[in-house]
Design a protein around this motif. Structure first.
Motif, short mmCIF file in Angstrom:
data_model
loop_
_atom_site.label_atom_id
_atom_site.label_comp_id
_atom_site.label_asym_id
_atom_site.label_seq_id
_atom_site.Cartn_x
_atom_site.Cartn_y
_atom_site.Cartn_z
N UNK A 173 33.60 0.01 2.62
CA UNK A 173 34.60 -1.06 2.59
C UNK A 173 36.01 -0.52 2.82
N UNK A 174 36.19 0.78 2.62
CA UNK A 174 37.51 1.41 2.77
C UNK A 174 37.37 2.71 3.55
N UNK A 175 38.46 3.11 4.22
CA UNK A 175 38.47 4.40 4.90
C UNK A 175 38.46 5.51 3.85
N UNK A 191 38.55 7.53 12.89
CA UNK A 191 37.23 6.94 13.08
C UNK A 191 36.20 7.69 12.25
N UNK A 192 35.20 6.98 11.73
CA UNK A 192 34.20 7.59 10.85
C UNK A 192 32.94 6.74 10.86
N UNK A 193 31.84 7.34 10.45
CA UNK A 193 30.55 6.65 10.40
C UNK A 193 30.49 5.68 9.21
N UNK A 194 29.72 4.63 9.36
CA UNK A 194 29.47 3.70 8.26
C UNK A 194 28.41 4.33 7.35
N UNK A 195 28.78 4.53 6.09
CA UNK A 195 27.84 5.13 5.14
C UNK A 195 26.83 4.10 4.63
#
Length: 431
Positions: free
Chosen positions: A28-30, A20-24
Motif C-alpha cells: 500500500x506504500x512505497x 519503481x518496485x515489485x508488488x509484495x
C-alpha cells in the motif's frame, strides 16, 4: 474464477520519488519512504486490449493489478446521450453508467460503481487467510459484501449506524461477511477509525482505501469504458466526490491512454463536485490550499447529517497527499463545484425524465453541477463531455426484486478501545 487467467504483469511506482518496485502482494506504500504518497501501478501492456463483455470488469484486465478474476461482475456502460444532451444543448455528451440498467448492458447488482473497486481489490487479494476490513459510508460496503459473499472471501465491514439502510441486497449475504457499526450520530470518519482499530489485530488486513492501487484502477474502468467506446479522450470529466479517489483514478487512466497513443494526447478537465453544506475539498480548492482547511468534528458531523448524498462525506480525503486529488487537478485542470440538496433532487428528476432511469443522490450532485455549468454558458456545445454516473437503477432494482437487509452484529460507541474490539471480533469470527 477464470481458470486460464494469467496474473497481470505490472510493477509499482512511488508518486513521490518515481522509484519503481515489485508488488509484495498487498503493498500500500512505497518501501523506505518517510513522506506519505500514493503509489501507482505501471502496466507492462501500454496499449489496452479490451476483452469480451462476458468478462465483466475484467474485460479491462490489462490495466488491473490482479492475480485472479471473480464471478459476477459487470463493466460500466458508456453511451451517447440524446435526452439530457438536448436539454443542455450539448452535441457530444457521453454518459458512463455504473448501476442497474440491463438494456444498456449495465448489470451492477449493488447499483453502484463501488463494485468496480470490490472486484479489482478482491482480484488482487492473495490467499493469506486474513480477514479483509472495509470502512464505508454505505455503497462501498454493499459492493464488497456482495462480492465477498459470492466468492467466499472473509470480510469485516465498518459502517455508521445511520447509514445502515444502504446495506440492502437482492440475495442474502453469507456468514463469511460480518457487519459492525458505529453508533447513531457518528459518520464515515468514525467508521474508518473503528476499522483502523480492528486492523491492529493480527487476523485482519486493511483494504487500504485510496492507497490500494486495485481500488483506484478498478474505479478507472469508468474511464476505460468511456475512452474505448467514444474512441478518444473526452475534454471534460464530471463526477461527484466524497474522497476524490474516483477522480484520481480517472486522471491516472487518462495518462495511460495518452501513453497508449491511439486516443489523443489531451487531459480531461476534472470537474468534481460536493454536496452543500459539506464542502471540505471545495473550500480548500477555492483557496488554492493543498491542505484541507480545519473543520470542527461536531460541525462536520452536523453538515454530513444535512447532505442528501451521504456517501460524499469523507472528512479526511486523499486530497493533500502526493499523487492525490490536489495534484491530479493541478496537472489535468478543472474545478471543484457544488450543488445544494434541492439542485441535486431536481437534477435526478431531470435525468430520469430525459434519459429514462433513476440515479443515486451522489450522481445527481454531478448532474446538477453539469446542468449549472452548461446553463452558465461555460461549455462549448461541441465539447466532448464524460458524465460519470456513479450509481443508479436502485429504485428500479427494488421494484423488480425483493431486497433483504444486512443487520449489524454489534454497534460500537464512537471511540471503542482495542480490547473491546478484540472481544467482539473473537466472537464474530470465532478466532
Amino acid at each position: 474464477m477464470t481458470k486460464d487467467f494469467r496474473p497481470t504483469d505490472y510493477i509499482l511506482e512511488s508518486m513521490q520519488t518515481g522509484k519503481k518496485f515489485e508488488d509484495a502482494g498487498w503493498t500500500l506504500d512505497a518501501p523506505n519512504e518517510e513522506k506519505p504518497a500514493l503509489i501507482r501501478a505501471i502496466y507492462n501492456k501500454k496499449q489496452i486490449n479490451v476483452k469480451d463483455n462476458s468478462m465483466g470488469i475484467y474485460k479491462f484486465s490489462d490495466w488491473l493489478p490482479i492475480s485472479k478474476t471473480l464471478d459476477g461482475s459487470s463493466a460500466p456502460a458508456t453511451y451517447k446521450s440524446e435526452g439530457l444532451a438536448k436539454y443542455l444543448g450539448l452535441n457530444n455528451l457521453y454518459i458512463t453508467y455504473s448501476g442497474y440498467w440491463p438494456e444498456k448492458g449495465a448489470n451492477f447488482r449493488t447499483c453502484s460503481f463501488k463494485e468496480t473497486e470490490a472486484y479489482a481489490v478482491c482480484g488482487r487479494l492473495d490467499n493469506n487467510n486474513k480477514i479483509l476490513v472495509v470502512a464505508s459510508a454505505g455503497n462501498t460496503a454493499r459492493a464488497f459484501a456482495r462480492v465477498c459473499s459470492d466468492n467466499n472471501i472473509p470480510l469485516l465491514l465498518c459502517v455508521p449506524e445511520d447509514n445502515l439502510n444502504a446495506l440492502w441486497f437482492g440475495e442474502p449475504i453469507k456468514e463469511n461477511v460480518k457487519l459492525v457499526a458505529t453508533k447513531s450520530g457518528s459518520d464515515y470518519f468514525d467508521a474508518i477509525h473503528l476499522s483502523n482499530i480492528a486492523c491492529q489485530l493480527d487476523e485482519f488486513i486493511a483494504e487500504g482505501g485510496a492507497k490500494n492501487v486495485a481500488r483506484r484502477d478498478g474505479m478507472a474502468c469508468t474511464v476505460n469504458s468511456a475512452v474505448t467506446e467514444i474512441g478518444k479522450i473526452p475534454d471534460y470529466y464530471f463526477q461527484a466526490v466524497g474522497s476524490g479517489t474516483g477522480a484520481i483514478a480517472a486522471w491516472e487512466a487518462n495518462l495511460r491512454f495518452i501513453e497508449d497513443g491511439r486516443f489523443g494526447k489531451n487531459k480531461m478537465k476534472l470537474m468534481v463536485s460536493q454536496n452543500t453544506p459539506f464542502l471540505p475539498m471545495y473550500d480548500a480548492w477555492k483557496k488554492d490550499s493543498r491542505e484541507i482547511l480545519p473543520l470542527d468534528d461536531n460541525m462536520a458531523r452536523k453538515q454530513v447529517e444535512e447532505i442528501v448524498a451521504k456517501v460524499l462525506s469523507n472528512r479526511k480525503p486523499p486530497y493533500s497527499i502526493t499523487g492525490g486529488l490536489y495534484d491530479a487537478m493541478k496537472d489535468a485542470g478543472g474545478d471543484v463545484l457544488k450543488a445544494t440538496n434541492e439542485e441535486a433532487l431536481e437534477a435526478a428528476k431531470i435525468f430520469e425524465e430525459t434519459e429514462g432511469n433513476d440515479i443515486h443522490p451522489a450522481a445527481a450532485v454531478a448532474v446538477a453541477t453539469l446542468i449549472n455549468y452548461a446553463k452558465e454558458g461555460k461549455l462549448d456545445k461541441e465539447a466532448c463531455v464524460m458524465l460519470n454516473i456513479t450509481g443508479g437503477g436502485e429504485e428500479r432494482f427494488k421494484r423488480e426484486k425483493e431486497v433483504v437487509y444486512l443487520k449489524p452484529s454489534h454497534v460500537f460507541d464512537i471511540n471503542p478501545d482495542l480490547s473491546e474490539v478484540k472481544k467482539v471480533m473473537d466472537k464474530l469470527f470465532q478466532l
